[in-house]
Design a protein around this motif. Structure first.
Motif, PDB file in Angstrom:
ATOM      1  N   ASP A 257      39.717  22.513 -13.859  1.00  0.00           N
ATOM      2  CA  ASP A 257      39.670  23.446 -12.733  1.00  0.00           C
ATOM      3  C   ASP A 257      39.524  22.642 -11.443  1.00  0.00           C
ATOM      4  OD1 ASP A 257      39.187  25.361 -10.834  1.00  0.00           O
ATOM      5  OD2 ASP A 257      37.573  26.367 -11.924  1.00  0.00           O
ATOM      6  N   PRO A 258      40.581  22.552 -10.624  1.00  0.00           N
ATOM      7  CA  PRO A 258      40.486  21.730  -9.412  1.00  0.00           C
ATOM      8  C   PRO A 258      39.439  22.232  -8.438  1.00  0.00           C
ATOM      9  CG  PRO A 258      42.506  23.039  -9.407  1.00  0.00           C
ATOM     10  CD  PRO A 258      41.907  23.189 -10.767  1.00  0.00           C
ATOM     11  N   VAL A 259      39.213  23.545  -8.406  1.00  0.00           N
ATOM     12  CA  VAL A 259      38.184  24.087  -7.523  1.00  0.00           C
ATOM     13  C   VAL A 259      36.807  23.613  -7.968  1.00  0.00           C
ATOM     14  CG1 VAL A 259      37.048  26.194  -6.705  1.00  0.00           C
ATOM     15  CG2 VAL A 259      39.545  26.094  -6.863  1.00  0.00           C
ATOM     16  N   ALA A 260      36.568  23.625  -9.271  1.00  0.00           N
ATOM     17  CA  ALA A 260      35.283  23.162  -9.791  1.00  0.00           C
ATOM     18  C   ALA A 260      35.075  21.680  -9.506  1.00  0.00           C
ATOM     19  CB  ALA A 260      35.197  23.433 -11.287  1.00  0.00           C
ATOM     20  N   VAL A 261      36.139  20.898  -9.626  1.00  0.00           N
ATOM     21  CA  VAL A 261      36.033  19.464  -9.343  1.00  0.00           C
ATOM     22  C   VAL A 261      35.689  19.237  -7.871  1.00  0.00           C
ATOM     23  CG1 VAL A 261      37.303  17.293  -9.253  1.00  0.00           C
ATOM     24  CG2 VAL A 261      37.594  18.826 -11.213  1.00  0.00           C
ATOM     25  N   ALA A 262      36.390  19.944  -6.971  1.00  0.00           N
ATOM     26  CA  ALA A 262      36.115  19.801  -5.540  1.00  0.00           C
ATOM     27  C   ALA A 262      34.708  20.285  -5.200  1.00  0.00           C
ATOM     28  CB  ALA A 262      37.151  20.574  -4.734  1.00  0.00           C
ATOM     29  N   ALA A 263      34.281  21.376  -5.856  1.00  0.00           N
ATOM     30  CA  ALA A 263      32.943  21.904  -5.598  1.00  0.00           C
ATOM     31  C   ALA A 263      31.865  20.946  -6.087  1.00  0.00           C
ATOM     32  CB  ALA A 263      32.784  23.258  -6.262  1.00  0.00           C
ATOM     33  N   THR A 264      32.114  20.281  -7.205  1.00  0.00           N
ATOM     34  CA  THR A 264      31.165  19.275  -7.702  1.00  0.00           C
ATOM     35  C   THR A 264      31.033  18.138  -6.696  1.00  0.00           C
ATOM     36  OG1 THR A 264      31.699  19.817 -10.000  1.00  0.00           O
ATOM     37  CG2 THR A 264      30.647  17.695  -9.596  1.00  0.00           C
TER      38      THR A 264
ATOM     39  N   VAL B 237      35.509  19.815   5.861  1.00  0.00           N
ATOM     40  CA  VAL B 237      36.881  19.866   5.343  1.00  0.00           C
ATOM     41  C   VAL B 237      36.888  20.441   3.922  1.00  0.00           C
ATOM     42  CG1 VAL B 237      38.851  18.466   4.606  1.00  0.00           C
ATOM     43  CG2 VAL B 237      37.737  18.002   6.800  1.00  0.00           C
ATOM     44  N   LEU B 238      35.998  19.950   3.074  1.00  0.00           N
ATOM     45  CA  LEU B 238      35.936  20.469   1.708  1.00  0.00           C
ATOM     46  C   LEU B 238      35.569  21.952   1.701  1.00  0.00           C
ATOM     47  CD1 LEU B 238      34.263  17.670  -0.456  1.00  0.00           C
ATOM     48  CD2 LEU B 238      36.530  18.678  -0.771  1.00  0.00           C
ATOM     49  N   ALA B 239      34.654  22.347   2.572  1.00  0.00           N
ATOM     50  CA  ALA B 239      34.266  23.763   2.634  1.00  0.00           C
ATOM     51  C   ALA B 239      35.461  24.634   2.994  1.00  0.00           C
ATOM     52  CB  ALA B 239      33.139  23.946   3.650  1.00  0.00           C
ATOM     53  N   GLU B 240      36.289  24.156   3.920  1.00  0.00           N
ATOM     54  CA  GLU B 240      37.483  24.919   4.287  1.00  0.00           C
ATOM     55  C   GLU B 240      38.461  24.997   3.126  1.00  0.00           C
ATOM     56  OE1 GLU B 240      40.119  27.228   6.127  1.00  0.00           O
ATOM     57  OE2 GLU B 240      38.135  26.706   6.926  1.00  0.00           O
ATOM     58  N   ARG B 241      38.665  23.872   2.436  1.00  0.00           N
ATOM     59  CA  ARG B 241      39.592  23.870   1.307  1.00  0.00           C
ATOM     60  C   ARG B 241      39.090  24.782   0.178  1.00  0.00           C
ATOM     61  NH1 ARG B 241      42.819  22.043   4.767  1.00  0.00           N
ATOM     62  NH2 ARG B 241      43.413  19.832   4.792  1.00  0.00           N
TER      63      ARG B 241
ATOM     64  N   ASP C  91      27.483  33.002   1.959  1.00  0.00           N
ATOM     65  CA  ASP C  91      26.644  32.652   0.812  1.00  0.00           C
ATOM     66  C   ASP C  91      27.287  33.130  -0.487  1.00  0.00           C
ATOM     67  OD1 ASP C  91      24.806  31.518   2.484  1.00  0.00           O
ATOM     68  OD2 ASP C  91      23.482  33.266   2.552  1.00  0.00           O
ATOM     69  N   GLU C  92      27.974  34.269  -0.417  1.00  0.00           N
ATOM     70  CA  GLU C  92      28.633  34.784  -1.626  1.00  0.00           C
ATOM     71  C   GLU C  92      29.747  33.842  -2.076  1.00  0.00           C
ATOM     72  OE1 GLU C  92      27.937  36.522   1.068  1.00  0.00           O
ATOM     73  OE2 GLU C  92      26.399  37.877   0.278  1.00  0.00           O
ATOM     74  N   ASP C  93      30.481  33.300  -1.118  1.00  0.00           N
ATOM     75  CA  ASP C  93      31.521  32.327  -1.458  1.00  0.00           C
ATOM     76  C   ASP C  93      30.916  31.128  -2.182  1.00  0.00           C
ATOM     77  OD1 ASP C  93      33.421  33.890  -0.144  1.00  0.00           O
ATOM     78  OD2 ASP C  93      33.200  32.791   1.745  1.00  0.00           O
ATOM     79  N   ALA C  94      29.799  30.639  -1.653  1.00  0.00           N
ATOM     80  CA  ALA C  94      29.150  29.482  -2.257  1.00  0.00           C
ATOM     81  C   ALA C  94      28.674  29.785  -3.674  1.00  0.00           C
ATOM     82  CB  ALA C  94      27.974  29.038  -1.386  1.00  0.00           C
ATOM     83  N   GLU C  95      28.183  30.993  -3.893  1.00  0.00           N
ATOM     84  CA  GLU C  95      27.709  31.368  -5.228  1.00  0.00           C
ATOM     85  C   GLU C  95      28.857  31.414  -6.229  1.00  0.00           C
ATOM     86  OE1 GLU C  95      25.730  35.043  -4.646  1.00  0.00           O
ATOM     87  OE2 GLU C  95      24.001  34.160  -3.602  1.00  0.00           O
ATOM     88  N   LEU C  96      30.010  31.933  -5.792  1.00  0.00           N
ATOM     89  CA  LEU C  96      31.156  32.002  -6.687  1.00  0.00           C
ATOM     90  C   LEU C  96      31.647  30.600  -7.058  1.00  0.00           C
ATOM     91  CD1 LEU C  96      33.175  34.929  -5.041  1.00  0.00           C
ATOM     92  CD2 LEU C  96      32.009  34.971  -7.266  1.00  0.00           C
TER      93      LEU C  96
ATOM     94  N   VAL D   7      31.463  25.689 -10.942  1.00  0.00           N
ATOM     95  CA  VAL D   7      30.949  24.360 -11.265  1.00  0.00           C
ATOM     96  C   VAL D   7      30.149  24.411 -12.562  1.00  0.00           C
ATOM     97  CG1 VAL D   7      29.379  22.530 -10.520  1.00  0.00           C
ATOM     98  CG2 VAL D   7      30.894  23.616  -8.859  1.00  0.00           C
ATOM     99  N   MET D   8      29.323  25.423 -12.697  1.00  0.00           N
ATOM    100  CA  MET D   8      28.472  25.533 -13.871  1.00  0.00           C
ATOM    101  C   MET D   8      29.284  25.766 -15.141  1.00  0.00           C
ATOM    102  SD  MET D   8      25.585  24.888 -12.682  1.00  0.00           S
ATOM    103  CE  MET D   8      24.594  25.222 -14.155  1.00  0.00           C
TER     104      MET D   8
END
Length: 215
Positions: free
Chosen positions: A191-198, A164-168, A174-179, A184-185
């Motif tokens: 940044d809500p995306v960074a929070v969800a990615a963390t 679910v988180l991956a879809e959101r 792999d490129e999506d994951a790197e971005l 996160v870094m």
């Protein structure tokens, strides 16, 4: 830092702190609620399992078994067509739920529809049961010890939460994951995306630890 999960003689010990256990239990509950909502939507589809293709309890246009008041029976192919229409189940409206309940065949819409009719309800309910079992186990007073069945349910529940988180987050390649990792870094708390990615990274670590504990 202690491993999130550890194998002991009495079972798999959950070494997450109280706040982490509460967070994980809530995420499992949220995904279970998503699946429950999808189930409710499926039950409310016109022509779905609660009624015939034209709303009658037995499928005929006037509610009779043959579709009319004493007329000739429908031809066999028409009966089959009406039955298929009454069982037609559209894909989930939420893309995240669609990842939890994948299509049986992405290239053939008819095969995919048949898969949904035969498999999707059972798959959804199995997932809901596992999510509920895992969440209930995490809610027990510390120290929380999981038997193997509960640990496997939690492992599969973690997979569902991560899907679910991956879809959101839009994680497809792999490129999506790197971005996302780059955000996160950057460590921007606003940044809500960074929070969800963390959170996604934390869930990945917890799942890897649980896999190791189950070996």
């Amino acid at each position: 830092m202690a491993e999130p999960f550890k194998r002991t003689r009495r079972g798999v010990r959950v070494q997450l702190d109280e706040a982490e256990r509460a967070l994980l239990a809530r995420l499992l509950e949220d995904v279970e609620e998503m699946l429950a909502l999808d189930a409710a939507e499926r039950g409310g589809v016109p022509g779905g399992p609660e009624g015939g293709p034209n709303g009658g309890p037995n499928g005929g246009p006037n509610g009779g078994p043959n579709g009319g008041g004493g007329g000739a029976p429908l031809a066999d192919d028409a009966v089959l067509a009406a039955l298929e229409a009454s069982l037609d189940v559209p894909p989930p409206s939420d893309p995240a739920v669609a990842r939890l309940l994948p299509e049986g065949n992405r290239d053939d819409p008819e095969l995919a529809a048949g898969y949904r009719r035969l498999v999707q309800d059972e798959l959804r309910e199995r997932k809901r049961a596992r999510l509920g079992s895992a969440g209930a186990a995490l809610a027990r007073p510390a120290p929380v010890l999981l038997d193997d069945a509960e640990a496997v349910a939690l492992l599969k529940g973690l997979t569902d939460v991560r899907l679910v988180l991956a879809e959101r987050l839009g994680l497809r390649t792999d490129e999506d994951a790197e971005l996302v990792h780059a955000r996160v870094m950057a460590q921007r708390a606003d940044d809500p995306v960074a929070v969800a990615a963390t959170l996604y990274d934390a869930l990945t670590w917890w799942q890897e630890s649980l896999v190791h504990a189950l070996r």
